[in-house]
Structures are given as structure tokens and as C-alpha cells.
Scaffold this motif. Sequence first.
Motif, mmCIF file in Angstrom:
data_model
loop_
_atom_site.group_PDB
_atom_site.id
_atom_site.type_symbol
_atom_site.label_atom_id
_atom_site.label_comp_id
_atom_site.label_asym_id
_atom_site.label_seq_id
_atom_site.Cartn_x
_atom_site.Cartn_y
_atom_site.Cartn_z
ATOM 1 N N ARG A 165 0.832 -1.198 0.000
ATOM 2 C CA ARG A 165 0.000 0.000 0.000
ATOM 3 C C ARG A 165 0.868 1.251 0.000
ATOM 4 O O ARG A 165 1.959 1.272 0.570
ATOM 5 C CB ARG A 165 -0.873 0.047 1.253
ATOM 6 N N ALA A 166 0.337 2.287 -0.627
ATOM 7 C CA ALA A 166 1.000 3.587 -0.568
ATOM 8 C C ALA A 166 0.768 4.181 0.823
ATOM 9 O O ALA A 166 -0.253 3.936 1.453
ATOM 10 C CB ALA A 166 0.449 4.515 -1.637
ATOM 11 N N ARG A 167 1.707 4.946 1.290
ATOM 12 C CA ARG A 167 1.566 5.644 2.570
ATOM 13 C C ARG A 167 0.763 6.916 2.325
ATOM 14 O O ARG A 167 0.930 7.578 1.306
ATOM 15 C CB ARG A 167 2.955 5.980 3.112
ATOM 16 N N ILE A 168 -0.104 7.269 3.258
ATOM 17 C CA ILE A 168 -0.928 8.471 3.134
ATOM 18 C C ILE A 168 -0.283 9.602 3.936
ATOM 19 O O ILE A 168 0.094 9.417 5.094
ATOM 20 C CB ILE A 168 -2.356 8.224 3.666
ATOM 21 N N ALA A 169 -0.151 10.757 3.317
ATOM 22 C CA ALA A 169 0.332 11.968 3.990
ATOM 23 C C ALA A 169 -0.673 13.072 3.701
ATOM 24 O O ALA A 169 -1.417 13.005 2.728
ATOM 25 C CB ALA A 169 1.718 12.348 3.472
ATOM 26 N N PHE A 170 -0.708 14.067 4.541
ATOM 27 C CA PHE A 170 -1.660 15.161 4.383
ATOM 28 C C PHE A 170 -0.939 16.483 4.195
ATOM 29 O O PHE A 170 0.069 16.742 4.858
ATOM 30 C CB PHE A 170 -2.557 15.280 5.626
ATOM 31 N N SER A 171 -1.470 17.312 3.302
ATOM 32 C CA SER A 171 -0.990 18.692 3.216
ATOM 33 C C SER A 171 -1.414 19.387 4.510
ATOM 34 O O SER A 171 -2.241 18.871 5.274
ATOM 35 C CB SER A 171 -1.617 19.399 2.012
ATOM 36 N N ASP A 172 -0.854 20.558 4.774
ATOM 37 C CA ASP A 172 -1.218 21.288 5.991
ATOM 38 C C ASP A 172 -2.716 21.576 6.043
ATOM 39 O O ASP A 172 -3.352 21.411 7.080
ATOM 40 C CB ASP A 172 -0.431 22.599 6.090
ATOM 41 N N VAL A 199 -4.498 1.466 -1.485
ATOM 42 C CA VAL A 199 -4.364 0.196 -2.192
ATOM 43 C C VAL A 199 -4.214 0.422 -3.694
ATOM 44 O O VAL A 199 -3.447 -0.259 -4.358
ATOM 45 C CB VAL A 199 -5.573 -0.720 -1.891
ATOM 46 N N ASP A 200 -4.946 1.402 -4.226
ATOM 47 C CA ASP A 200 -4.914 1.682 -5.668
ATOM 48 C C ASP A 200 -4.872 3.187 -5.903
ATOM 49 O O ASP A 200 -5.914 3.814 -6.109
ATOM 50 C CB ASP A 200 -6.134 1.070 -6.354
ATOM 51 N N PRO A 201 -3.687 3.802 -5.862
ATOM 52 C CA PRO A 201 -3.587 5.256 -6.024
ATOM 53 C C PRO A 201 -4.108 5.774 -7.370
ATOM 54 O O PRO A 201 -4.427 6.945 -7.495
ATOM 55 C CB PRO A 201 -2.090 5.534 -5.886
ATOM 56 N N ASP A 202 -4.218 4.905 -8.366
ATOM 57 C CA ASP A 202 -4.710 5.332 -9.678
ATOM 58 C C ASP A 202 -6.232 5.325 -9.773
ATOM 59 O O ASP A 202 -6.783 5.621 -10.831
ATOM 60 C CB ASP A 202 -4.144 4.427 -10.770
ATOM 61 N N ILE A 203 -6.923 5.005 -8.680
ATOM 62 C CA ILE A 203 -8.374 4.879 -8.726
ATOM 63 C C ILE A 203 -9.057 6.215 -9.028
ATOM 64 O O ILE A 203 -10.098 6.254 -9.663
ATOM 65 C CB ILE A 203 -8.909 4.253 -7.425
ATOM 66 N N LEU A 225 7.647 8.009 -6.900
ATOM 67 C CA LEU A 225 7.928 6.594 -6.674
ATOM 68 C C LEU A 225 6.665 5.797 -6.345
ATOM 69 O O LEU A 225 6.745 4.604 -6.082
ATOM 70 C CB LEU A 225 8.965 6.425 -5.561
ATOM 71 N N ARG A 226 5.531 6.477 -6.346
ATOM 72 C CA ARG A 226 4.229 5.841 -6.133
ATOM 73 C C ARG A 226 4.112 5.191 -4.765
ATOM 74 O O ARG A 226 3.374 4.231 -4.576
ATOM 75 C CB ARG A 226 3.926 4.833 -7.236
ATOM 76 N N THR A 227 4.861 5.699 -3.797
ATOM 77 C CA THR A 227 4.810 5.117 -2.463
ATOM 78 C C THR A 227 4.042 5.977 -1.471
ATOM 79 O O THR A 227 3.702 5.517 -0.392
ATOM 80 C CB THR A 227 6.225 4.886 -1.916
ATOM 81 N N VAL A 228 3.799 7.235 -1.840
ATOM 82 C CA VAL A 228 3.107 8.143 -0.937
ATOM 83 C C VAL A 228 1.991 8.856 -1.696
ATOM 84 O O VAL A 228 2.191 9.342 -2.807
ATOM 85 C CB VAL A 228 4.073 9.206 -0.343
ATOM 86 N N VAL A 229 0.835 8.902 -1.070
ATOM 87 C CA VAL A 229 -0.291 9.663 -1.581
ATOM 88 C C VAL A 229 -0.430 10.884 -0.683
ATOM 89 O O VAL A 229 -0.566 10.742 0.533
ATOM 90 C CB VAL A 229 -1.594 8.830 -1.532
ATOM 91 N N VAL A 230 -0.365 12.074 -1.261
ATOM 92 C CA VAL A 230 -0.496 13.303 -0.479
ATOM 93 C C VAL A 230 -1.897 13.858 -0.695
ATOM 94 O O VAL A 230 -2.268 14.196 -1.816
ATOM 95 C CB VAL A 230 0.567 14.345 -0.880
ATOM 96 N N VAL A 231 -2.655 13.905 0.368
ATOM 97 C CA VAL A 231 -4.024 14.396 0.315
ATOM 98 C C VAL A 231 -4.010 15.920 0.428
ATOM 99 O O VAL A 231 -3.441 16.466 1.356
ATOM 100 C CB VAL A 231 -4.881 13.774 1.433
ATOM 101 N N ALA A 232 -4.642 16.570 -0.546
ATOM 102 C CA ALA A 232 -4.655 18.024 -0.567
ATOM 103 C C ALA A 232 -5.955 18.607 -0.040
ATOM 104 O O ALA A 232 -5.969 19.706 0.506
ATOM 105 C CB ALA A 232 -4.419 18.509 -1.997
ATOM 106 N N TYR A 233 -7.066 17.884 -0.196
ATOM 107 C CA TYR A 233 -8.370 18.431 0.171
ATOM 108 C C TYR A 233 -9.312 17.287 0.490
ATOM 109 O O TYR A 233 -9.293 16.253 -0.179
ATOM 110 C CB TYR A 233 -8.930 19.268 -0.980
ATOM 111 N N ILE A 234 -10.149 17.465 1.496
ATOM 112 C CA ILE A 234 -11.105 16.442 1.914
ATOM 113 C C ILE A 234 -12.487 17.072 2.012
ATOM 114 O O ILE A 234 -12.650 18.164 2.553
ATOM 115 C CB ILE A 234 -10.734 15.882 3.302
ATOM 116 N N GLU A 235 -13.464 16.360 1.497
ATOM 117 C CA GLU A 235 -14.860 16.806 1.590
ATOM 118 C C GLU A 235 -15.678 15.617 2.078
ATOM 119 O O GLU A 235 -15.725 14.579 1.423
ATOM 120 C CB GLU A 235 -15.327 17.223 0.199
ATOM 121 N N VAL A 236 -16.255 15.733 3.268
ATOM 122 C CA VAL A 236 -17.065 14.651 3.828
ATOM 123 C C VAL A 236 -18.457 15.175 4.073
ATOM 124 O O VAL A 236 -18.642 16.245 4.554
ATOM 125 C CB VAL A 236 -16.466 14.119 5.145
#
Length: 90
Positions: free
Chosen positions: A9-16, A43-47, A79-90
Amino acid sequence: MPQGHGPRRARIAFSDSAAKQVEQMTSEADIHALDRTLVVISVDPDIGEPIPGDTAGPQLRQYTDDVEAVRILYFVTALRTVVVVAYIEV
């Protein structure tokens, strides 16, 4: 015969700004929905679908989970190992 490990799995990181959004979440249901959606992306960063724009930097992607009602904007590192989340809407 021993079973092998599944795909890495890719590791998840968050922007500030995304980290601040997560800190402000108080609903257990929202946190659970976000967690499930982040697992899908790890699991699938290209989703997610690419968002048209500048090609100089990493490709910004958007993933919407209609079941969990979560929308996330993110990009994947080279390197496709980290996904950086820039914005979240729930």
C-alpha cells in the motif's frame, strides 16, 4: 504453503490544509468514512480520475466514494509510495 503478502500500500500523507480539515472532524461517522476511503486510495492510487491542469508538477487526482460520501483531492509521489491528500470533503 504459506500465503504471500498482498500488494504494498502507498503511505498516506496530508498537506497542511488537509491535516487541519481532519483535526476539525468531530463526527465518528465522518472519520470512519474518511478512513475507509483512504484505505481504498492507498491500495490503488490510480483509482481517482485526473484533474486537468498544469503538467509541470504531480498530477492532481480526484476520488469520490459515493457510498461513504467522501471526496478527496490528492497526488501521488514519483515513486508511487506516498499519496499526499490536498483536500477532503465529507
